[in-house]
Design a protein around this motif. Sequence first.
Motif, mmCIF file in Angstrom:
data_model
loop_
_atom_site.group_PDB
_atom_site.id
_atom_site.type_symbol
_atom_site.label_atom_id
_atom_site.label_comp_id
_atom_site.label_asym_id
_atom_site.label_seq_id
_atom_site.Cartn_x
_atom_site.Cartn_y
_atom_site.Cartn_z
ATOM 1 N N ALA A 29 0.849 -1.190 0.000
ATOM 2 C CA ALA A 29 0.000 0.000 0.000
ATOM 3 C C ALA A 29 0.886 1.243 0.000
ATOM 4 C CB ALA A 29 -0.909 0.004 1.225
ATOM 5 N N LEU A 30 0.423 2.301 -0.654
ATOM 6 C CA LEU A 30 1.145 3.571 -0.672
ATOM 7 C C LEU A 30 0.291 4.653 -0.037
ATOM 8 C CD1 LEU A 30 2.709 3.777 -4.279
ATOM 9 C CD2 LEU A 30 3.706 2.793 -2.200
ATOM 10 N N ILE A 45 1.089 -2.636 -6.180
ATOM 11 C CA ILE A 45 0.434 -1.799 -5.177
ATOM 12 C C ILE A 45 -0.940 -2.373 -4.858
ATOM 13 C CG2 ILE A 45 -0.507 0.507 -4.755
ATOM 14 C CD1 ILE A 45 1.766 1.514 -6.666
ATOM 15 N N SER A 46 -1.245 -2.476 -3.576
ATOM 16 C CA SER A 46 -2.528 -3.031 -3.143
ATOM 17 C C SER A 46 -3.601 -1.959 -3.041
ATOM 18 C CB SER A 46 -2.361 -3.742 -1.799
ATOM 19 O OG SER A 46 -1.838 -2.856 -0.816
ATOM 20 N N LYS A 47 -3.291 -0.859 -2.358
ATOM 21 C CA LYS A 47 -4.234 0.237 -2.175
ATOM 22 C C LYS A 47 -3.470 1.549 -2.152
ATOM 23 C CE LYS A 47 -7.810 -2.280 0.435
ATOM 24 N NZ LYS A 47 -8.671 -2.269 1.649
ATOM 25 N N THR A 61 -8.780 3.188 -3.814
ATOM 26 C CA THR A 61 -8.078 4.449 -3.547
ATOM 27 C C THR A 61 -8.936 5.336 -2.657
ATOM 28 O OG1 THR A 61 -6.933 4.346 -5.683
ATOM 29 C CG2 THR A 61 -7.074 6.509 -4.620
ATOM 30 N N LEU A 62 -8.298 5.938 -1.662
ATOM 31 C CA LEU A 62 -8.965 6.869 -0.763
ATOM 32 C C LEU A 62 -8.350 8.243 -0.950
ATOM 33 C CD1 LEU A 62 -11.001 7.273 1.571
ATOM 34 C CD2 LEU A 62 -9.121 6.777 3.156
ATOM 35 N N ALA A 100 -5.410 3.143 8.539
ATOM 36 C CA ALA A 100 -5.510 1.750 8.989
ATOM 37 C C ALA A 100 -6.892 1.186 8.709
ATOM 38 C CB ALA A 100 -5.185 1.659 10.483
ATOM 39 N N GLY A 101 -7.930 1.972 8.969
ATOM 40 C CA GLY A 101 -9.274 1.506 8.725
ATOM 41 C C GLY A 101 -9.522 1.206 7.260
ATOM 42 N N PHE A 102 -9.010 2.044 6.381
ATOM 43 C CA PHE A 102 -9.189 1.840 4.943
ATOM 44 C C PHE A 102 -8.398 0.631 4.455
ATOM 45 C CE2 PHE A 102 -7.732 2.699 0.542
ATOM 46 C CZ PHE A 102 -8.969 2.668 -0.093
#
Length: 265
Positions: free
Chosen positions: A96-97, A117-119, A212-213, A260-262
């Motif tokens: 994740a990045l 990349i995962s998220k 993606t957030l 962390a939640g995402f």
Amino acid sequence: MTDYVTSADGTRIGYEREGSGPPVVLVAGAMQQRAGDAATRELAHQLAGHGFDVVHYDRRGRGDSPADPPITLANTIDDLRALTDLITEGADDRVALFGNSSGGAIALAAAAQGLPISKLVLFEVPLDRELGTEGADFLAGLREHIDARDGDATISYFMRDMPPEWLAAAKASPEWPALTRLGPSLEADAESLAWTQSAPRRELWADVDQPTLALVGSGSPDLMGAAADSIVANLVHAERRDIEASDHRWDPHALALVIAGFLVG
């Protein structure tokens, strides 16, 4: 303790690693380097406490990752590839990045280049209008200042569209000499933002299918919200979330909870 990974061209990239669990790499924005970035160091510590393997590294041309110019977006993605290869060696995991500011544009470019990349979590990527020329014009001007080897002028130019009090505070800070030394590394920031205007975003980001957030501070200028909305509109799996933050800054404890939640969800 600083460890090192070697990038494609032989440049050594300094990093710290903390925690265990799913891997997360923190991609710094324009003026960040580990030695003077207590907020990101605390963010790394908090994420490690939430059960993640966190890498906090010095981008090329900063801190423990010295390099001569030019420092391009391609170089910067190679550095990220070296880090992700190190973390995922012998494993099926992806990384994740978290990209802060222009670091978010670098993270998007890395995802578009096919890094494992995962998220993606992106905080206030300062995008200009889609298909505009502002980014390319700014990049050309920045390169002129870098080529002139004038660190003061380079940083002042890069900050020209920011609130003037930010530049005044930077110049008055004891960190100003260190900031002027990282000037050449800003080419990758400017290039990544120009890249986001180089083609229709839906086409440019067609291969970025990771969840993606896009985060926006509640006290941020409207342009940050518009940029997040553009990210959401042009990625296949993106959402926007507003968090308590202002002046392009975040609280590491609160942000770690959001990230962390995402990532776990």
